[in-house]
Design an enzyme around this catalytic site. Structure first.
Site, PDB file in Angstrom:
ATOM      1  N   SER A 185     -10.212  -1.679  28.814  1.00  0.00           N
ATOM      2  CA  SER A 185     -10.677  -0.669  27.846  1.00  0.00           C
ATOM      3  C   SER A 185     -12.009  -1.116  27.259  1.00  0.00           C
ATOM      4  O   SER A 185     -12.103  -2.216  26.721  1.00  0.00           O
ATOM      5  CB  SER A 185      -9.678  -0.524  26.707  1.00  0.00           C
ATOM      6  OG  SER A 185      -8.404  -0.263  27.234  1.00  0.00           O
TER       7      SER A 185
ATOM      8  N   GLU B  21     -14.843  -2.644  22.385  1.00  0.00           N
ATOM      9  CA  GLU B  21     -13.877  -3.764  22.363  1.00  0.00           C
ATOM     10  C   GLU B  21     -14.442  -4.957  23.157  1.00  0.00           C
ATOM     11  O   GLU B  21     -14.211  -6.112  22.807  1.00  0.00           O
ATOM     12  CB  GLU B  21     -12.562  -3.288  23.009  1.00  0.00           C
ATOM     13  CG  GLU B  21     -11.505  -4.359  23.058  1.00  0.00           C
ATOM     14  CD  GLU B  21     -10.220  -3.884  23.734  1.00  0.00           C
ATOM     15  OE1 GLU B  21      -9.647  -2.870  23.301  1.00  0.00           O
ATOM     16  OE2 GLU B  21      -9.799  -4.557  24.687  1.00  0.00           O
TER      17      GLU B  21
ATOM     18  N   ARG C 193      -6.726  -5.512  17.748  1.00  0.00           N
ATOM     19  CA  ARG C 193      -7.736  -6.085  18.662  1.00  0.00           C
ATOM     20  C   ARG C 193      -8.783  -6.892  17.884  1.00  0.00           C
ATOM     21  O   ARG C 193      -9.987  -6.838  18.174  1.00  0.00           O
ATOM     22  CB  ARG C 193      -8.439  -4.991  19.479  1.00  0.00           C
ATOM     23  CG  ARG C 193      -7.528  -4.090  20.256  1.00  0.00           C
ATOM     24  CD  ARG C 193      -6.880  -4.780  21.448  1.00  0.00           C
ATOM     25  NE  ARG C 193      -6.180  -3.809  22.256  1.00  0.00           N
ATOM     26  CZ  ARG C 193      -4.883  -3.507  22.111  1.00  0.00           C
ATOM     27  NH1 ARG C 193      -4.143  -4.137  21.205  1.00  0.00           N
ATOM     28  NH2 ARG C 193      -4.325  -2.597  22.880  1.00  0.00           N
TER      29      ARG C 193
HETATM   30  P1  FAD Z   1     -13.197 -13.793  28.440  1.00  0.00           P
HETATM   31  O1  FAD Z   1     -13.575 -12.424  28.876  1.00  0.00           O
HETATM   32  O2  FAD Z   1     -13.611 -14.930  29.283  1.00  0.00           O
HETATM   33  O3  FAD Z   1     -13.738 -14.017  26.939  1.00  0.00           O
HETATM   34  C1  FAD Z   1     -13.573 -13.039  25.959  1.00  0.00           C
HETATM   35  C2  FAD Z   1     -14.227 -13.504  24.657  1.00  0.00           C
HETATM   36  O4  FAD Z   1     -13.533 -14.645  24.144  1.00  0.00           O
HETATM   37  C3  FAD Z   1     -15.665 -13.974  24.839  1.00  0.00           C
HETATM   38  O5  FAD Z   1     -16.372 -13.681  23.660  1.00  0.00           O
HETATM   39  C4  FAD Z   1     -15.532 -15.485  25.018  1.00  0.00           C
HETATM   40  O6  FAD Z   1     -16.703 -16.187  24.630  1.00  0.00           O
HETATM   41  C5  FAD Z   1     -14.385 -15.794  24.088  1.00  0.00           C
HETATM   42  N1  FAD Z   1     -13.542 -16.918  24.533  1.00  0.00           N
HETATM   43  C6  FAD Z   1     -12.798 -16.959  25.670  1.00  0.00           C
HETATM   44  N2  FAD Z   1     -12.080 -18.109  25.715  1.00  0.00           N
HETATM   45  C7  FAD Z   1     -12.401 -18.800  24.588  1.00  0.00           C
HETATM   46  C8  FAD Z   1     -11.994 -20.066  24.053  1.00  0.00           C
HETATM   47  N3  FAD Z   1     -11.127 -20.877  24.694  1.00  0.00           N
HETATM   48  N4  FAD Z   1     -12.518 -20.457  22.854  1.00  0.00           N
HETATM   49  C9  FAD Z   1     -13.395 -19.674  22.195  1.00  0.00           C
HETATM   50  N5  FAD Z   1     -13.815 -18.472  22.653  1.00  0.00           N
HETATM   51  C10 FAD Z   1     -13.333 -18.045  23.835  1.00  0.00           C
HETATM   52  N6  FAD Z   1      -6.705  -6.590  26.588  1.00  0.00           N
HETATM   53  C11 FAD Z   1      -5.640  -6.263  25.811  1.00  0.00           C
HETATM   54  O7  FAD Z   1      -5.610  -6.624  24.616  1.00  0.00           O
HETATM   55  N7  FAD Z   1      -4.599  -5.539  26.304  1.00  0.00           N
HETATM   56  C12 FAD Z   1      -4.561  -5.123  27.585  1.00  0.00           C
HETATM   57  O8  FAD Z   1      -3.601  -4.495  27.989  1.00  0.00           O
HETATM   58  C13 FAD Z   1      -5.672  -5.428  28.429  1.00  0.00           C
HETATM   59  N8  FAD Z   1      -5.707  -5.000  29.708  1.00  0.00           N
HETATM   60  C14 FAD Z   1      -6.784  -5.282  30.481  1.00  0.00           C
HETATM   61  C15 FAD Z   1      -6.801  -4.803  31.807  1.00  0.00           C
HETATM   62  C16 FAD Z   1      -7.878  -5.080  32.636  1.00  0.00           C
HETATM   63  C17 FAD Z   1      -7.880  -4.550  34.052  1.00  0.00           C
HETATM   64  C18 FAD Z   1      -8.945  -5.884  32.154  1.00  0.00           C
HETATM   65  C19 FAD Z   1     -10.098  -6.235  33.052  1.00  0.00           C
HETATM   66  C20 FAD Z   1      -8.960  -6.347  30.844  1.00  0.00           C
HETATM   67  C21 FAD Z   1      -7.874  -6.047  29.992  1.00  0.00           C
HETATM   68  N9  FAD Z   1      -7.825  -6.486  28.672  1.00  0.00           N
HETATM   69  C22 FAD Z   1      -6.744  -6.195  27.876  1.00  0.00           C
HETATM   70  C23 FAD Z   1      -8.913  -7.311  28.136  1.00  0.00           C
HETATM   71  C24 FAD Z   1      -8.744  -8.827  28.486  1.00  0.00           C
HETATM   72  O9  FAD Z   1      -7.737  -8.996  29.445  1.00  0.00           O
HETATM   73  C25 FAD Z   1      -8.403  -9.659  27.251  1.00  0.00           C
HETATM   74  O10 FAD Z   1      -9.385  -9.524  26.268  1.00  0.00           O
HETATM   75  C26 FAD Z   1      -8.254 -11.145  27.613  1.00  0.00           C
HETATM   76  O11 FAD Z   1      -7.751 -11.846  26.501  1.00  0.00           O
HETATM   77  C27 FAD Z   1      -9.579 -11.759  28.071  1.00  0.00           C
HETATM   78  O12 FAD Z   1      -9.331 -13.086  28.514  1.00  0.00           O
HETATM   79  P2  FAD Z   1     -10.460 -13.877  29.265  1.00  0.00           P
HETATM   80  O13 FAD Z   1      -9.978 -15.274  29.436  1.00  0.00           O
HETATM   81  O14 FAD Z   1     -10.857 -13.169  30.485  1.00  0.00           O
HETATM   82  O15 FAD Z   1     -11.627 -13.848  28.170  1.00  0.00           O
HETATM   83  P1  NAP Z   2      -1.269   4.930  27.496  1.00  0.00           P
HETATM   84  O1  NAP Z   2       0.094   4.328  27.532  1.00  0.00           O
HETATM   85  O2  NAP Z   2      -1.603   6.056  28.414  1.00  0.00           O
HETATM   86  O3  NAP Z   2      -1.607   5.345  26.001  1.00  0.00           O
HETATM   87  C1  NAP Z   2      -2.889   5.871  25.650  1.00  0.00           C
HETATM   88  C2  NAP Z   2      -3.211   5.400  24.267  1.00  0.00           C
HETATM   89  O4  NAP Z   2      -2.286   5.951  23.342  1.00  0.00           O
HETATM   90  C3  NAP Z   2      -3.102   3.914  24.194  1.00  0.00           C
HETATM   91  O5  NAP Z   2      -4.368   3.455  23.922  1.00  0.00           O
HETATM   92  C4  NAP Z   2      -2.093   3.613  23.103  1.00  0.00           C
HETATM   93  O6  NAP Z   2      -2.602   2.806  22.062  1.00  0.00           O
HETATM   94  C5  NAP Z   2      -1.691   4.952  22.537  1.00  0.00           C
HETATM   95  N1  NAP Z   2      -0.208   5.044  22.612  1.00  0.00           N
HETATM   96  C6  NAP Z   2       0.528   5.520  23.637  1.00  0.00           C
HETATM   97  N2  NAP Z   2       1.843   5.510  23.317  1.00  0.00           N
HETATM   98  C7  NAP Z   2       1.922   4.986  22.084  1.00  0.00           C
HETATM   99  C8  NAP Z   2       3.007   4.707  21.198  1.00  0.00           C
HETATM  100  N3  NAP Z   2       4.272   4.958  21.546  1.00  0.00           N
HETATM  101  N4  NAP Z   2       2.738   4.162  20.017  1.00  0.00           N
HETATM  102  C9  NAP Z   2       1.476   3.899  19.666  1.00  0.00           C
HETATM  103  N5  NAP Z   2       0.403   4.136  20.446  1.00  0.00           N
HETATM  104  C10 NAP Z   2       0.625   4.680  21.638  1.00  0.00           C
HETATM  105  O7  NAP Z   2      -2.352   3.760  27.708  1.00  0.00           O
HETATM  106  P2  NAP Z   2      -2.775   2.980  29.018  1.00  0.00           P
HETATM  107  O8  NAP Z   2      -4.222   3.101  29.167  1.00  0.00           O
HETATM  108  O9  NAP Z   2      -1.888   3.278  30.172  1.00  0.00           O
HETATM  109  O10 NAP Z   2      -2.486   1.466  28.556  1.00  0.00           O
HETATM  110  C11 NAP Z   2      -1.167   1.037  28.349  1.00  0.00           C
HETATM  111  C12 NAP Z   2      -1.161  -0.119  27.363  1.00  0.00           C
HETATM  112  O11 NAP Z   2      -1.940  -1.192  27.888  1.00  0.00           O
HETATM  113  C13 NAP Z   2      -1.754   0.250  26.013  1.00  0.00           C
HETATM  114  O12 NAP Z   2      -1.029  -0.430  25.010  1.00  0.00           O
HETATM  115  C14 NAP Z   2      -3.162  -0.269  26.090  1.00  0.00           C
HETATM  116  O13 NAP Z   2      -3.668  -0.698  24.833  1.00  0.00           O
HETATM  117  C15 NAP Z   2      -3.019  -1.490  27.010  1.00  0.00           C
HETATM  118  N6  NAP Z   2      -4.248  -1.690  27.780  1.00  0.00           N
HETATM  119  C16 NAP Z   2      -5.291  -2.279  27.146  1.00  0.00           C
HETATM  120  C17 NAP Z   2      -6.463  -2.520  27.830  1.00  0.00           C
HETATM  121  C18 NAP Z   2      -7.593  -3.255  27.158  1.00  0.00           C
HETATM  122  O14 NAP Z   2      -8.522  -3.639  27.840  1.00  0.00           O
HETATM  123  N7  NAP Z   2      -7.542  -3.460  25.870  1.00  0.00           N
HETATM  124  C19 NAP Z   2      -6.597  -2.133  29.155  1.00  0.00           C
HETATM  125  C20 NAP Z   2      -5.531  -1.494  29.740  1.00  0.00           C
HETATM  126  C21 NAP Z   2      -4.353  -1.280  29.049  1.00  0.00           C
HETATM  127  P3  NAP Z   2      -2.645   1.188  22.118  1.00  0.00           P
HETATM  128  O15 NAP Z   2      -3.807   0.885  22.984  1.00  0.00           O
HETATM  129  O16 NAP Z   2      -2.872   0.815  20.706  1.00  0.00           O
HETATM  130  O17 NAP Z   2      -1.354   0.701  22.673  1.00  0.00           O
END
Ligand code: FAD
Ligand code: NAP
Length: 333
Positions: free
Chosen positions: A233, A329, A159
Site C-alpha cells: 500500500s 505510507e 502504521r
Molecule cells: P524496509 O523497506 O527495508 O525499511 C522500511 C523503513 O524502516 C525504512 O525507513 C528503513 O530505513 C527502516 N528500517 C528498516 N529496518 C530497520 C532497522 N533494523 N532499524 C532502523 N530502521 C530500519 N505492511 C503492513 O503493515 N501490512 C501489510 O499487510 C503489508 N503488506 C505488504 C505487501 C506487499 C506486497 C509489500 C511489498 C509490502 C507490504 N507491507 C505491509 C509493507 C512492508 O511489508 C512493511 O512495512 C515491512 O515492515 C517492511 O519491512 P522491510 O524489512 O522490507 O523494511
Molecule cells: P481489504 O481487506 O480489501 O480492505 C480494504 C480496506 O478496508 C483495508 O485497507 C482495511 O483497512 C479496511 N477494512 C476491511 N475490512 C475491515 C474491517 N473488518 N475492519 C476494519 N477495516 C477494514 O484490504 P486488502 O488490500 O485486501 O488488504 C488486506 C489486509 O492486508 C488489510 O488489513 C491491509 O491493511 C493489509 N495490507 C497492507 C499492505 C501495506 O502495504 N500496508 C499491503 C497489502 C495488504 P486496514 O488496512 O486498516 O486493515
C-alpha cells in the site's frame, strides 16, 4: 562483509528501482555498528519492501542481516521470544504458528524483516504488531549503546510509532521481544478469513489454520514484488472525524467505511483513488495496479521520481474531489 562502494540498490528494494549507493555494509553482528559515527549519513535497509528510492543514495547503506531467536522467559500462559531484527518476518510467523503460539497469525505473509515491523506497526486482517510487542531494542547512535523501549514507549499508532517521529534516524533496531499466547485467542472476523477457513474445511480453527487462511487470501489478492515492482500500500487509509464523514456520506452514499472509535471513521484510500479513475492507470513503466488501487507499480525500468510524481497527482485529485489529504505510507529517500 567488507564495505562495498558504488553498488546498485536494485536488488535491495521491492520497487526494483535502480539507483546507486555510495557505500554499502552488511550488518551481521551488533559489533559492526560500533564504529559508525552518529553524524554519518545512513540509510538502513531490511527487505526494502516499504522504500521508494527517488535519487542516488549518497549515504552509507546498512543492510540488516542480524539473525537469531531465543526464549527470554515463559510461564503457563505466555512465552517471550527475543528475535533478531534481520530475521524474515513471515518465516518467524511460520515458526510461531507451528509451535501453536498465538498473536501473529493474522500477520502472515507480510514481507520484510522483524526489525522494520515496529517502525510502522505492521498490521493486517484486524491485527497489529503492537498487540504482541513487549519491547524493542536498538543501537542508539548518539550514545553508541543499546537501549530498549517498552511497548508503551514505542508510542504505536495506525502504521506509526515513535521510530517514524521523534526517534527518526537516531537508531538501528537490533531485536524485538514478542509476548506470544500459549492459549491463543483467534481473531477471524476480518474480511474473508472465516470464508477461507470454511473453504479449507476447517471447523475448529488453530493459529496455524488462520495463518494459512491469510496466506491463501493474500496470495490470491496482492501483487507479488517478484513479479511486478511494488511496495504494498502506497498510502495510509485516512481517518475522518464523525462530522466530516457525515458530510461525505451525504454526498457519496456508497462510500465504504469502518468506525475506529466513537469519534473517528476510517475510509479505504483504495476506494477514493478508484473513484478518481486511477485504478489500472499506466504511463510508461509506472502505474496503479489493475486490481488494487492502493498499490503503485513499476512495470520495468521506472525511476523512483516518476512513482513519486504519480503519487503526487493521486494525492491532488483525491483532495480536489473529496477534500481528503492522503498520507504516504512508503518511506521515501
Ligand atoms: P524496509 O523497506 O527495508 O525499511 C522500511 C523503513 O524502516 C525504512 O525507513 C528503513 O530505513 C527502516 N528500517 C528498516 N529496518 C530497520 C532497522 N533494523 N532499524 C532502523 N530502521 C530500519 N505492511 C503492513 O503493515 N501490512 C501489510 O499487510 C503489508 N503488506 C505488504 C505487501 C506487499 C506486497 C509489500 C511489498 C509490502 C507490504 N507491507 C505491509 C509493507 C512492508 O511489508 C512493511 O512495512 C515491512 O515492515 C517492511 O519491512 P522491510 O524489512 O522490507 O523494511
Ligand atoms: P481489504 O481487506 O480489501 O480492505 C480494504 C480496506 O478496508 C483495508 O485497507 C482495511 O483497512 C479496511 N477494512 C476491511 N475490512 C475491515 C474491517 N473488518 N475492519 C476494519 N477495516 C477494514 O484490504 P486488502 O488490500 O485486501 O488488504 C488486506 C489486509 O492486508 C488489510 O488489513 C491491509 O491493511 C493489509 N495490507 C497492507 C499492505 C501495506 O502495504 N500496508 C499491503 C497489502 C495488504 P486496514 O488496512 O486498516 O486493515
Amino acid at each position: 562483509m567488507q564495505l562495498q562502494e558504488y553498488i546498485s540498490l536494485r536488488p535491495y528494494n521491492t520497487f526494483g528501482i535502480d539507483v546507486a549507493a555510495t557505500s554499502f555494509l552488511e550488518i551481521n553482528d551488533i559489533s559492526d555498528l560500533e564504529g559508525i559515527e552518529a553524524d554519518t549519513k545512513k540509510l538502513i535497509i531490511g527487505g526494502g519492501n516499504n522504500l521508494l528510492l527517488t535519487k542516488p543514495v549518497d549515504a552509507l547503506v546498512l543492510h540488516n542481516k542480524l539473525k537469531g531467536i531465543t526464549v527470554e522467559k515463559e510461564n503457563d500462559t505466555h512465552i517471550w521470544l527475543r528475535v533478531a531484527a534481520g530475521e524474515i518476518w513471515h518465516e518467524l510467523v511460520l515458526y510461531v504458528v507451528n509451535k501453536g503460539w498465538g498473536g501473529v497469525e493474522n500477520l502472515a505473509l507480510i514481507p520484510g524483516t522483524v526489525g522494520a515491523a515496529p517502525i510502522q506497526n505492521i498490521g493486517a486482517y484486524g491485527t497489529e504488531i503492537r498487540e504482541t510487542i513487549d519491547s524493542v531494542t536498538f543501537w542508539y547512535w548518539s550514545e553508541k549503546k543499546l537501549l530498549s523501549f517498552s511497548n508503551r514507549e514505542c508510542e504505536f499508532g495506525y502504521r506509526d510509532s515513535i521510530f517514524k517521529n521523534q526517534m527518526r534516524d537516531k537508531f538501528f533496531i537490533t531485536s524485538v521481544v514478542l509476548k506470544l499466547d500459549k492459549v491463543p485467542k483467534l481473531n477471524t472476523s476480518y474480511g474473508a478469513i472465516e470464508q477461507e477457513l470454511a473453504h479449507m474445511g476447517v471447523t475448529e480453527p488453530t493459529v496455524k489454520a488462520v495463518a494459512y487462511a491469510v496466506i491463501h487470501i493474500r496470495t490470491d489478492k496482492l501483487p507479488d514484488p517478484a513479479q511486478i515492482g511494488n511496495a504494498g500500500s502506497f498510502f495510509k487509509n485516512p481517518s475522518l472525524s464523525k462530522s466530516s464523514f457525515d458530510k461525505l456520506l451525504a454526498m457519496y452514499p456508497k462510500i465504504p467505511f469502518y468506525p475506529v472509535n466513537d469519534s473517528w471513521i476510517k475510509v479505504p484510500a483504495a476506494w477514493l483513488i478508484e473513484q478518481c479513475g486511477w485504478k489500472g492507470y499506466r504511463i510508461g513503466d509506472v502505474g496503479v495496479h489493475t486490481k488494487q488501487a492502493l498499490v503503485l507499480v513499476n512495470y520495468g525500468h521506472a525511476h523512483g521520481q516518476e512513482i513519486w510524481d504519480l503519487s503526487g497527482k493521486i494525492v491532488q485529485s483525491v483532495h480536489e474531489r473529496f477534500g481528503i489529504q492522503l498520507e504516504r505510507e512508503v518511506q521515501v529517500w
